[in-house]
Design an enzyme around this catalytic site. Structure first.
Site, PDB file in Angstrom:
ATOM      1  N   CYS A 103     -79.378  28.059 -41.147  1.00  0.00           N
ATOM      2  CA  CYS A 103     -78.642  27.494 -42.287  1.00  0.00           C
ATOM      3  C   CYS A 103     -78.612  28.429 -43.489  1.00  0.00           C
ATOM      4  CB  CYS A 103     -79.244  26.153 -42.662  1.00  0.00           C
ATOM      5  SG  CYS A 103     -79.469  25.102 -41.218  1.00  0.00           S
ATOM      6  N   HIS A 145     -77.661  24.536 -49.280  1.00  0.00           N
ATOM      7  CA  HIS A 145     -77.328  24.136 -47.909  1.00  0.00           C
ATOM      8  C   HIS A 145     -77.315  22.608 -47.832  1.00  0.00           C
ATOM      9  CE1 HIS A 145     -77.480  23.312 -43.741  1.00  0.00           C
ATOM     10  NE2 HIS A 145     -78.778  23.074 -43.703  1.00  0.00           N
ATOM     11  N   ASN A 166     -74.897  17.983 -41.163  1.00  0.00           N
ATOM     12  CA  ASN A 166     -75.498  19.308 -41.363  1.00  0.00           C
ATOM     13  C   ASN A 166     -74.764  20.298 -40.456  1.00  0.00           C
ATOM     14  OD1 ASN A 166     -77.059  21.618 -41.219  1.00  0.00           O
ATOM     15  ND2 ASN A 166     -79.021  20.538 -41.178  1.00  0.00           N
TER      16      ASN A 166
HETATM   17  N1  COA Z   1     -82.814   5.913 -36.270  1.00  0.00           N
HETATM   18  C1  COA Z   1     -83.785   5.016 -36.522  1.00  0.00           C
HETATM   19  N2  COA Z   1     -85.078   5.332 -36.666  1.00  0.00           N
HETATM   20  C2  COA Z   1     -85.397   6.622 -36.560  1.00  0.00           C
HETATM   21  C3  COA Z   1     -84.436   7.623 -36.294  1.00  0.00           C
HETATM   22  C4  COA Z   1     -83.103   7.221 -36.144  1.00  0.00           C
HETATM   23  N3  COA Z   1     -82.087   8.088 -35.903  1.00  0.00           N
HETATM   24  N4  COA Z   1     -85.062   8.822 -36.243  1.00  0.00           N
HETATM   25  C5  COA Z   1     -86.361   8.585 -36.474  1.00  0.00           C
HETATM   26  N5  COA Z   1     -86.568   7.263 -36.665  1.00  0.00           N
HETATM   27  C6  COA Z   1     -87.817   6.586 -36.940  1.00  0.00           C
HETATM   28  C7  COA Z   1     -89.032   7.393 -36.568  1.00  0.00           C
HETATM   29  O1  COA Z   1     -89.308   7.254 -35.190  1.00  0.00           O
HETATM   30  C8  COA Z   1     -90.108   6.788 -37.438  1.00  0.00           C
HETATM   31  O2  COA Z   1     -90.508   5.582 -36.848  1.00  0.00           O
HETATM   32  P1  COA Z   1     -92.074   5.155 -36.890  1.00  0.00           P
HETATM   33  O3  COA Z   1     -92.394   5.028 -38.341  1.00  0.00           O
HETATM   34  O4  COA Z   1     -92.073   3.869 -36.130  1.00  0.00           O
HETATM   35  O5  COA Z   1     -92.795   6.278 -36.230  1.00  0.00           O
HETATM   36  C9  COA Z   1     -89.324   6.419 -38.725  1.00  0.00           C
HETATM   37  O6  COA Z   1     -87.940   6.398 -38.357  1.00  0.00           O
HETATM   38  C10 COA Z   1     -89.524   7.414 -39.852  1.00  0.00           C
HETATM   39  O7  COA Z   1     -89.432   8.729 -39.321  1.00  0.00           O
HETATM   40  P2  COA Z   1     -89.552   9.994 -40.222  1.00  0.00           P
HETATM   41  O8  COA Z   1     -89.453  11.216 -39.364  1.00  0.00           O
HETATM   42  O9  COA Z   1     -90.734   9.850 -41.129  1.00  0.00           O
HETATM   43  O10 COA Z   1     -88.250   9.837 -41.115  1.00  0.00           O
HETATM   44  P3  COA Z   1     -87.825  10.659 -42.348  1.00  0.00           P
HETATM   45  O11 COA Z   1     -87.683   9.785 -43.511  1.00  0.00           O
HETATM   46  O12 COA Z   1     -88.641  11.919 -42.502  1.00  0.00           O
HETATM   47  O13 COA Z   1     -86.355  11.111 -41.941  1.00  0.00           O
HETATM   48  C11 COA Z   1     -85.201  13.009 -41.116  1.00  0.00           C
HETATM   49  C12 COA Z   1     -86.158  11.894 -40.792  1.00  0.00           C
HETATM   50  C13 COA Z   1     -85.014  13.884 -39.878  1.00  0.00           C
HETATM   51  C14 COA Z   1     -83.874  12.404 -41.529  1.00  0.00           C
HETATM   52  C15 COA Z   1     -85.777  13.846 -42.288  1.00  0.00           C
HETATM   53  O14 COA Z   1     -87.112  14.179 -42.031  1.00  0.00           O
HETATM   54  C16 COA Z   1     -85.003  15.080 -42.551  1.00  0.00           C
HETATM   55  O15 COA Z   1     -83.833  15.032 -42.857  1.00  0.00           O
HETATM   56  N6  COA Z   1     -85.655  16.243 -42.492  1.00  0.00           N
HETATM   57  C17 COA Z   1     -85.019  17.499 -42.703  1.00  0.00           C
HETATM   58  C18 COA Z   1     -84.303  17.844 -41.470  1.00  0.00           C
HETATM   59  C19 COA Z   1     -83.326  18.943 -41.687  1.00  0.00           C
HETATM   60  O16 COA Z   1     -82.641  18.960 -42.675  1.00  0.00           O
HETATM   61  N7  COA Z   1     -83.260  19.854 -40.728  1.00  0.00           N
HETATM   62  C20 COA Z   1     -82.416  20.942 -40.779  1.00  0.00           C
HETATM   63  C21 COA Z   1     -82.889  21.846 -41.848  1.00  0.00           C
HETATM   64  S1  COA Z   1     -81.833  23.080 -42.182  1.00  0.00           S
END
Ligand code: COA
Length: 320
Positions: A111, A247, A277
């Site tokens: 990215c 980004h 993204n």
């Molecule tokens: N739908 C529903 N629930 C989901 C899910 C989805 N698509 N994906 C994950 N969950 C659940 C998880 O299993 C977890 O459940 P649990 O509490 O029972 O274990 C809960 O939601 C919270 O998960 P978590 O990983 O803590 O969520 P989050 O708030 O961190 O959000 C992302 C997850 C991926 C959206 C977030 O971490 C993110 O955007 N990170 C950056 C990723 C990114 O930008 N990557 C590219 C970088 S360039």
């Protein structure tokens, strides 16, 4: 001295909303919207690859500017999802556009790619090595997304943006920075064969795999300071910057960066809500959207900052 003299973007036709994922994984529109800000993204067609999106972005660049690209000296495609590892995507673009004599290279910096591409183009043009450099950020991420992994498949989309960098009597690039935390390489990866990074076991399934929380924490904890450092390097305050274009990974990351910098959200163009993204295409798509909405105008001072897999980041301040 150099500047961006032409610009164009392209997104595939197929619009996919959050409800699509309710059919294939355990998720819902409310979760995706509240955690990421994403409402829709574009999926490329079967048989439509990164070089195809790149070519369309360059065709739009030519239509927008009336510029001819048949004589570019160098093509850089910034991508994590090339058509194939070899030949590189830039060579496919050279062939498809019938450009006669151009050096071709891909930048593989996830990215952060597009901003690294601009840094490279600036170096080429200002040193006199090449005169006309085409920088393309393009991705077909949905072809390398694990559609069964609910923590990542909801995030990614496809798109492309292209910029032409040429000599000018005035310098339009004002400062650059970059940096890397390879120690966090295992938190965001795509591996074809190798099954460990930094001694940590990884899944070599040829798909994007991430530790979303770690990437989130790294971005929010580091990028604001890198933005401040970059502005300082250019001798500017954040008030002097008309728009900061980070980004577009996740709207919550962008909001956290804005809060840390005490910088207004309405001066932070984003592409993530509409296009998901799109990795190295996300900054060009955000700029194009802000231009369409009458926000970014010629002569504005922009601070671009890309960040992602590496984990690595690259920034630039330039006059648009
Ligand atoms: N739908 C529903 N629930 C989901 C899910 C989805 N698509 N994906 C994950 N969950 C659940 C998880 O299993 C977890 O459940 P649990 O509490 O029972 O274990 C809960 O939601 C919270 O998960 P978590 O990983 O803590 O969520 P989050 O708030 O961190 O959000 C992302 C997850 C991926 C959206 C977030 O971490 C993110 O955007 N990170 C950056 C990723 C990114 O930008 N990557 C590219 C970088 S360039």
């Amino acid at each position: 001295m150099s500047k961006i003299t032409a610009f164009g973007t392209y997104v595939p036709e197929r619009i996919v909303d959050n409800h699509y994922f309710e059919e294939i994984i355990d998720t819902n529109d409310e979760w995706i919207t509240s955690r990421t800000g994403i409402k829709t993204r574009r999926f490329s067609k079967d048989g439509e690859y990164t070089s195809d999106l790149s070519v369309k972005a360059v065709e739009n660049l030519m239509a927008n500017s009336g510029k001819d690209v048949s004589d570019v000296d160098f093509i850089v495609v910034c991508t994590t999802s090339p058509d194939q590892p070899m030949p590189n995507a830039a060579s496919r673009v050279q062939y498809k556009l019938g450009i006669k004599n151009a050096g071709c290279n891909d930048i593989y910096a996830a990215c952060a790619g597009f901003v690294y591409g601009l840094q490279m183009a600036h170096g080429f043009v200002n040193s006199g090595v090449y005169k006309k450099v085409l920088v393309i950020g393009a991705e077909t991420l949905t072809k390398i997304t694990d559609m069964e992994d609910r923590t990542s498949c909801i995030l990614f989309g496809d798109g492309a943006g292209a910029a032409l960098v040429e000599p000018d009597e005035q310098e339009h690039f004002m400062a650059f920075n970059s940096g890397t935390n390879g120690d966090l390489g295992h938190d965001l990866y795509l591996s074809h064969k190798k099954n460990s990074i930094n001694g940590v076991g990884i899944n070599p399934n040829s798909k994007i795999v991430q530790n979303g929380r770690s990437v989130f924490k790294w971005a929010v904890g580091n990028i604001p300071n890198k933005v401040r450092e970059l502005a300082e390097k250019a001798g500017l305050t954040l008030d002097d910057i008309d728009y900061i274009v980070p980004h577009s990974a996740n709207l919550r990351i962008i909001e956290a960066i804005a809060k840390d910098l005490n910088y207004p959200m309405d001066r932070i163009p984003e592409s993530v809500t509409e296009f998901g993204n799109t990795s190295s295409a996300s900054i060009p798509l955000a700029i194009a959207k802000a231009e369409r909405n009458g926000k970014i105008k010629k002569g504005d001072t922009l601070l671009l900052i890309g960040f992602g897999g590496g984990l690595t980041f690259a920034g630039a301040i330039l006059k648009w």
